[in-house]
Design a protein around this motif. Sequence first.
Motif, PDB file in Angstrom:
ATOM      1  N   THR A  18       1.070  -1.412  -0.152  1.00 22.35           N
ATOM      2  CA  THR A  18      -0.220   0.232   0.110  1.00 22.35           C
ATOM      3  C   THR A  18       0.919   1.221  -0.329  1.00 22.35           C
ATOM      4  O   THR A  18       2.210   1.012   0.519  1.00 22.35           O
ATOM      5  N   ILE A  19       0.300   2.295  -1.124  1.00 25.22           N
ATOM      6  CA  ILE A  19       0.923   3.898  -1.038  1.00 25.22           C
ATOM      7  C   ILE A  19       0.867   4.324  -0.708  1.00 25.22           C
ATOM      8  O   ILE A  19      -0.234   4.747  -1.361  1.00 25.22           O
ATOM      9  N   ALA A  20       0.868   5.215   0.139  1.00 24.01           N
ATOM     10  CA  ALA A  20      -0.072   6.151   0.269  1.00 24.01           C
ATOM     11  C   ALA A  20       0.828   7.902  -0.521  1.00 24.01           C
ATOM     12  O   ALA A  20       1.867   8.313  -0.205  1.00 24.01           O
ATOM     13  N   VAL A  21       0.290   7.923  -0.987  1.00 26.28           N
ATOM     14  CA  VAL A  21       1.184   8.451  -2.337  1.00 26.28           C
ATOM     15  C   VAL A  21       0.908  10.500  -2.031  1.00 26.28           C
ATOM     16  O   VAL A  21       2.491  10.768  -1.915  1.00 26.28           O
ATOM     17  N   ASN A  22      -0.274  10.789  -1.385  1.00 27.77           N
ATOM     18  CA  ASN A  22      -0.680  11.843  -0.525  1.00 27.77           C
ATOM     19  C   ASN A  22      -1.836  11.848   0.327  1.00 27.77           C
ATOM     20  O   ASN A  22      -1.953  10.592  -0.374  1.00 27.77           O
ATOM     21  N   TYR A 215       2.938   4.743 -12.151  1.00 29.40           N
ATOM     22  CA  TYR A 215       1.412   5.777 -11.904  1.00 29.40           C
ATOM     23  C   TYR A 215       1.593   7.402 -11.945  1.00 29.40           C
ATOM     24  O   TYR A 215       2.680   8.234 -12.080  1.00 29.40           O
ATOM     25  N   ALA A 216       0.403   7.849 -12.800  1.00 27.68           N
ATOM     26  CA  ALA A 216       0.460   8.769 -13.385  1.00 27.68           C
ATOM     27  C   ALA A 216      -0.556  10.515 -12.804  1.00 27.68           C
ATOM     28  O   ALA A 216      -1.557  10.020 -12.735  1.00 27.68           O
ATOM     29  N   LEU A 217      -0.298  11.271 -12.712  1.00 29.43           N
ATOM     30  CA  LEU A 217      -1.035  12.990 -11.711  1.00 29.43           C
ATOM     31  C   LEU A 217       0.199  13.987 -12.362  1.00 29.43           C
ATOM     32  O   LEU A 217       1.121  13.885 -12.422  1.00 29.43           O
ATOM     33  N   PRO A 220       1.140  17.592  -7.133  1.00 28.79           N
ATOM     34  CA  PRO A 220       1.944  17.834  -6.902  1.00 28.79           C
ATOM     35  C   PRO A 220       2.262  16.484  -5.642  1.00 28.79           C
ATOM     36  O   PRO A 220       1.532  16.142  -5.031  1.00 28.79           O
ATOM     37  N   LEU A 221       3.125  16.341  -5.459  1.00 36.47           N
ATOM     38  CA  LEU A 221       3.772  15.499  -5.052  1.00 36.47           C
ATOM     39  C   LEU A 221       4.637  14.845  -3.520  1.00 36.47           C
ATOM     40  O   LEU A 221       4.818  16.119  -3.505  1.00 36.47           O
ATOM     41  N   SER A 222       3.512  14.180  -2.804  1.00 37.71           N
ATOM     42  CA  SER A 222       4.188  14.089  -0.755  1.00 37.71           C
ATOM     43  C   SER A 222       5.293  12.924  -1.467  1.00 37.71           C
ATOM     44  O   SER A 222       4.988  11.930  -1.932  1.00 37.71           O
ATOM     45  N   PRO A 223       6.002  13.265  -0.126  1.00 36.40           N
ATOM     46  CA  PRO A 223       6.907  12.359   0.366  1.00 36.40           C
ATOM     47  C   PRO A 223       6.376  10.996   0.542  1.00 36.40           C
ATOM     48  O   PRO A 223       5.709  11.495   1.308  1.00 36.40           O
ATOM     49  N   GLU A 224       6.172   9.785   0.165  1.00 35.57           N
ATOM     50  CA  GLU A 224       6.258   8.778   0.611  1.00 35.57           C
ATOM     51  C   GLU A 224       6.186   8.292   1.611  1.00 35.57           C
ATOM     52  O   GLU A 224       7.427   8.176   2.406  1.00 35.57           O
ATOM     53  N   LYS A 225       4.893   7.741   2.285  1.00 36.34           N
ATOM     54  CA  LYS A 225       5.338   7.539   3.751  1.00 36.34           C
ATOM     55  C   LYS A 225       5.267   5.975   3.984  1.00 36.34           C
ATOM     56  O   LYS A 225       5.362   5.014   3.105  1.00 36.34           O
TER      57      LYS A 225
END
Length: 225
Positions: A18-22, A215-217, A220-225
Amino acid sequence: MPERAFRTEILYMPLYKTIAVNENTTIRIWKIEESYEELLQDINPTAACLQRVHSMKSDIHRRGFLSVRQLLRASGYEAEALYYDTNGKPHLKDNNYISITHSFGFSAVIISNAPVGIDIEKQREKITVIADKFVDYEFGYLTQEDLVRKLTVIWCAKESLYKVFAVKGMSFKDHTKVIPFLLEDRQTASWIHYGNQIQKYQVPFLEFEGFTCAYALRAPLSPEK
Protein backbone atom coordinates in the motif's frame (compact mmCIF):
# COMPACT_ATOMS: atom_id res chain seq x y z
CA MET A 1 -8.43 8.51 1.86
CA PRO A 2 -11.44 8.32 4.22
CA GLU A 3 -10.85 6.79 7.65
CA ARG A 4 -13.19 3.91 6.79
CA ALA A 5 -10.77 2.81 4.06
CA PHE A 6 -7.90 2.81 6.54
CA ARG A 7 -9.78 0.64 8.99
CA THR A 8 -10.75 -1.77 6.22
CA GLU A 9 -7.17 -1.98 4.96
CA ILE A 10 -5.94 -3.48 8.24
CA LEU A 11 -8.11 -6.56 7.68
CA TYR A 12 -6.65 -7.40 4.27
CA MET A 13 -3.42 -9.28 4.80
CA PRO A 14 -3.16 -10.47 1.14
CA LEU A 15 -2.38 -6.89 0.14
CA TYR A 16 1.16 -6.91 -1.27
CA LYS A 17 1.83 -3.19 -0.88
CA THR A 18 0.00 0.00 0.00
CA ILE A 19 1.40 3.39 -1.02
CA ALA A 20 0.05 6.64 0.42
CA VAL A 21 1.01 8.92 -2.48
CA ASN A 22 -0.52 11.94 -0.76
CA GLU A 23 -3.44 12.57 1.57
CA ASN A 24 -5.95 12.13 -1.27
CA THR A 25 -4.29 9.38 -3.33
CA THR A 26 -3.66 5.74 -2.40
CA ILE A 27 -2.32 2.75 -4.34
CA ARG A 28 -2.99 -0.83 -3.34
CA ILE A 29 -1.19 -3.76 -4.98
CA TRP A 30 -2.34 -7.37 -4.75
CA LYS A 31 -0.24 -10.47 -5.38
CA ILE A 32 -2.61 -12.94 -7.00
CA GLU A 33 -2.04 -16.26 -5.25
CA GLU A 34 -5.60 -17.25 -4.39
CA SER A 35 -7.91 -19.51 -6.39
CA TYR A 36 -10.87 -18.19 -8.34
CA GLU A 37 -13.22 -19.44 -5.61
CA GLU A 38 -11.23 -17.78 -2.85
CA LEU A 39 -11.18 -14.47 -4.68
CA LEU A 40 -14.97 -14.56 -5.07
CA GLN A 41 -15.44 -14.53 -1.31
CA ASP A 42 -16.99 -11.44 0.28
CA ILE A 43 -16.94 -9.16 -2.78
CA ASN A 44 -20.70 -9.23 -3.50
CA PRO A 45 -20.26 -9.23 -7.30
CA THR A 46 -22.93 -7.59 -9.42
CA ALA A 47 -24.63 -9.46 -12.27
CA ALA A 48 -22.58 -7.44 -14.78
CA CYS A 49 -19.41 -8.29 -12.88
CA LEU A 50 -20.18 -12.02 -12.97
CA GLN A 51 -21.13 -11.88 -16.64
CA ARG A 52 -17.84 -10.19 -17.46
CA VAL A 53 -15.67 -12.60 -15.47
CA HIS A 54 -17.48 -15.65 -16.90
CA SER A 55 -16.74 -14.41 -20.42
CA MET A 56 -12.99 -14.54 -19.77
CA LYS A 57 -11.27 -17.63 -21.14
CA SER A 58 -8.03 -17.36 -19.16
CA ASP A 59 -7.91 -18.32 -15.49
CA ILE A 60 -5.28 -15.67 -14.73
CA HIS A 61 -7.48 -13.00 -16.33
CA ARG A 62 -10.46 -14.14 -14.26
CA ARG A 63 -8.41 -14.10 -11.07
CA GLY A 64 -6.88 -10.75 -12.01
CA PHE A 65 -10.36 -9.31 -12.48
CA LEU A 66 -11.54 -10.64 -9.11
CA SER A 67 -8.39 -9.48 -7.32
CA VAL A 68 -9.24 -5.94 -8.42
CA ARG A 69 -12.63 -6.35 -6.75
CA GLN A 70 -10.83 -7.46 -3.60
CA LEU A 71 -8.70 -4.32 -3.84
CA LEU A 72 -11.85 -2.25 -4.14
CA ARG A 73 -13.19 -3.91 -1.01
CA ALA A 74 -9.90 -3.22 0.78
CA SER A 75 -10.36 0.43 -0.22
CA GLY A 76 -13.81 0.57 1.33
CA TYR A 77 -15.88 0.11 -1.85
CA GLU A 78 -18.45 -2.50 -2.84
CA ALA A 79 -18.26 -3.96 -6.35
CA GLU A 80 -21.33 -1.96 -7.39
CA ALA A 81 -19.46 1.30 -6.74
CA LEU A 82 -17.40 0.70 -9.90
CA TYR A 83 -18.72 1.21 -13.42
CA TYR A 84 -17.25 1.63 -16.91
CA ASP A 85 -18.05 4.26 -19.53
CA THR A 86 -18.54 3.57 -23.25
CA ASN A 87 -14.77 3.81 -23.80
CA GLY A 88 -14.10 1.16 -21.16
CA LYS A 89 -12.68 3.62 -18.63
CA PRO A 90 -13.48 2.78 -14.98
CA HIS A 91 -15.24 5.26 -12.69
CA LEU A 92 -16.40 5.35 -9.08
CA LYS A 93 -19.89 6.48 -8.19
CA ASP A 94 -18.64 8.80 -5.43
CA ASN A 95 -16.77 10.83 -8.10
CA ASN A 96 -13.31 9.84 -6.91
CA TYR A 97 -10.98 8.85 -9.75
CA ILE A 98 -9.75 5.31 -10.18
CA SER A 99 -7.31 3.51 -12.45
CA ILE A 100 -6.86 -0.26 -12.61
CA THR A 101 -4.15 -2.60 -13.84
CA HIS A 102 -3.20 -6.26 -13.68
CA SER A 103 -0.35 -8.22 -15.21
CA PHE A 104 0.26 -11.93 -14.66
CA GLY A 105 0.44 -12.36 -10.87
CA PHE A 106 -0.15 -8.77 -9.74
CA SER A 107 -2.98 -6.26 -9.81
CA ALA A 108 -3.31 -2.71 -8.52
CA VAL A 109 -5.71 0.18 -8.14
CA ILE A 110 -5.02 3.84 -7.57
CA ILE A 111 -7.82 6.00 -6.14
CA SER A 112 -7.65 9.78 -5.90
CA ASN A 113 -9.68 12.97 -5.92
CA ALA A 114 -7.79 13.98 -9.11
CA PRO A 115 -7.28 12.19 -12.46
CA VAL A 116 -4.73 9.38 -12.18
CA GLY A 117 -3.45 6.41 -14.17
CA ILE A 118 -1.52 3.28 -13.21
CA ASP A 119 0.10 0.35 -14.98
CA ILE A 120 1.97 -2.81 -13.99
CA GLU A 121 4.02 -4.81 -16.49
CA LYS A 122 6.31 -7.82 -16.26
CA GLN A 123 9.89 -7.07 -17.30
CA ARG A 124 10.47 -9.21 -20.41
CA GLU A 125 13.06 -9.22 -23.19
CA LYS A 126 10.33 -9.11 -25.83
CA ILE A 127 9.79 -5.42 -25.06
CA THR A 128 12.99 -4.65 -26.97
CA VAL A 129 11.40 -6.12 -30.11
CA ILE A 130 8.35 -3.85 -29.96
CA ALA A 131 10.14 -0.73 -28.64
CA ASP A 132 9.86 1.16 -31.94
CA LYS A 133 6.07 0.96 -31.67
CA PHE A 134 5.95 3.16 -28.55
CA VAL A 135 9.36 4.86 -28.29
CA ASP A 136 10.51 7.89 -30.31
CA TYR A 137 12.02 10.79 -28.33
CA GLU A 138 13.23 8.35 -25.65
CA PHE A 139 15.63 6.60 -28.05
CA GLY A 140 17.78 9.71 -27.68
CA TYR A 141 18.79 8.81 -24.13
CA LEU A 142 18.36 5.01 -23.96
CA THR A 143 21.45 2.76 -23.94
CA GLN A 144 21.88 -1.00 -23.72
CA GLU A 145 22.45 -0.78 -19.96
CA ASP A 146 19.31 -1.95 -18.13
CA LEU A 147 17.42 -1.57 -21.41
CA VAL A 148 14.57 -3.96 -20.57
CA ARG A 149 13.95 -2.31 -17.21
CA LYS A 150 14.03 1.20 -18.67
CA LEU A 151 11.77 0.31 -21.58
CA THR A 152 9.32 -1.22 -19.13
CA VAL A 153 9.28 2.01 -17.11
CA ILE A 154 8.62 3.97 -20.30
CA TRP A 155 5.81 1.64 -21.35
CA CYS A 156 4.18 1.80 -17.90
CA ALA A 157 4.51 5.60 -17.85
CA LYS A 158 2.89 5.95 -21.26
CA GLU A 159 0.13 3.47 -20.45
CA SER A 160 -0.59 5.44 -17.28
CA LEU A 161 -0.77 8.67 -19.28
CA TYR A 162 -3.17 7.06 -21.71
CA LYS A 163 -5.41 5.96 -18.86
CA VAL A 164 -5.52 9.49 -17.49
CA PHE A 165 -6.08 11.21 -20.83
CA ALA A 166 -8.27 8.51 -22.39
CA VAL A 167 -8.69 10.05 -25.84
CA LYS A 168 -9.23 7.81 -28.86
CA GLY A 169 -6.50 8.23 -31.42
CA MET A 170 -3.83 9.05 -28.85
CA SER A 171 -0.52 7.39 -29.76
CA PHE A 172 2.15 6.38 -27.26
CA LYS A 173 4.83 7.09 -29.85
CA ASP A 174 3.51 10.34 -31.30
CA HIS A 175 1.75 12.04 -28.39
CA THR A 176 3.71 11.16 -25.24
CA LYS A 177 7.26 11.83 -24.03
CA VAL A 178 9.07 10.46 -20.98
CA ILE A 179 11.98 12.63 -19.92
CA PRO A 180 15.40 11.04 -19.12
CA PHE A 181 15.53 9.23 -15.79
CA LEU A 182 17.72 6.98 -13.67
CA LEU A 183 16.27 3.77 -12.27
CA GLU A 184 17.40 4.74 -8.79
CA ASP A 185 15.43 7.99 -9.02
CA ARG A 186 12.14 6.04 -8.86
CA GLN A 187 10.44 8.98 -10.56
CA THR A 188 10.33 10.76 -13.89
CA ALA A 189 8.12 13.29 -15.64
CA SER A 190 6.11 12.80 -18.80
CA TRP A 191 4.30 14.99 -21.28
CA ILE A 192 1.21 14.59 -23.40
CA HIS A 193 1.18 16.60 -26.64
CA TYR A 194 -2.17 16.02 -28.30
CA GLY A 195 -3.75 18.51 -30.69
CA ASN A 196 -3.53 21.88 -28.96
CA GLN A 197 -3.22 20.31 -25.50
CA ILE A 198 0.07 20.05 -23.61
CA GLN A 199 0.00 18.42 -20.17
CA LYS A 200 2.80 17.50 -17.79
CA TYR A 201 2.58 14.62 -15.31
CA GLN A 202 4.72 13.35 -12.48
CA VAL A 203 5.33 9.61 -12.92
CA PRO A 204 6.79 7.77 -9.92
CA PHE A 205 7.66 4.10 -10.47
CA LEU A 206 8.71 1.06 -8.47
CA GLU A 207 10.07 -2.40 -9.25
CA PHE A 208 9.35 -5.67 -7.46
CA GLU A 209 9.76 -9.37 -8.24
CA GLY A 210 10.57 -8.70 -11.91
CA PHE A 211 7.65 -6.30 -12.42
CA THR A 212 7.44 -2.54 -12.91
CA CYS A 213 4.62 -0.30 -11.72
CA ALA A 214 4.27 3.36 -12.71
CA TYR A 215 1.55 5.87 -11.98
CA ALA A 216 0.77 9.28 -13.43
CA LEU A 217 -0.77 12.25 -11.69
CA ARG A 218 -0.75 16.01 -12.13
CA ALA A 219 -1.11 16.93 -8.47
CA PRO A 220 2.11 17.78 -6.56
CA LEU A 221 3.65 14.79 -4.82
CA SER A 222 4.34 14.59 -1.11
CA PRO A 223 7.16 12.36 0.14
CA GLU A 224 6.26 8.67 0.16
CA LYS A 225 5.18 7.47 3.56
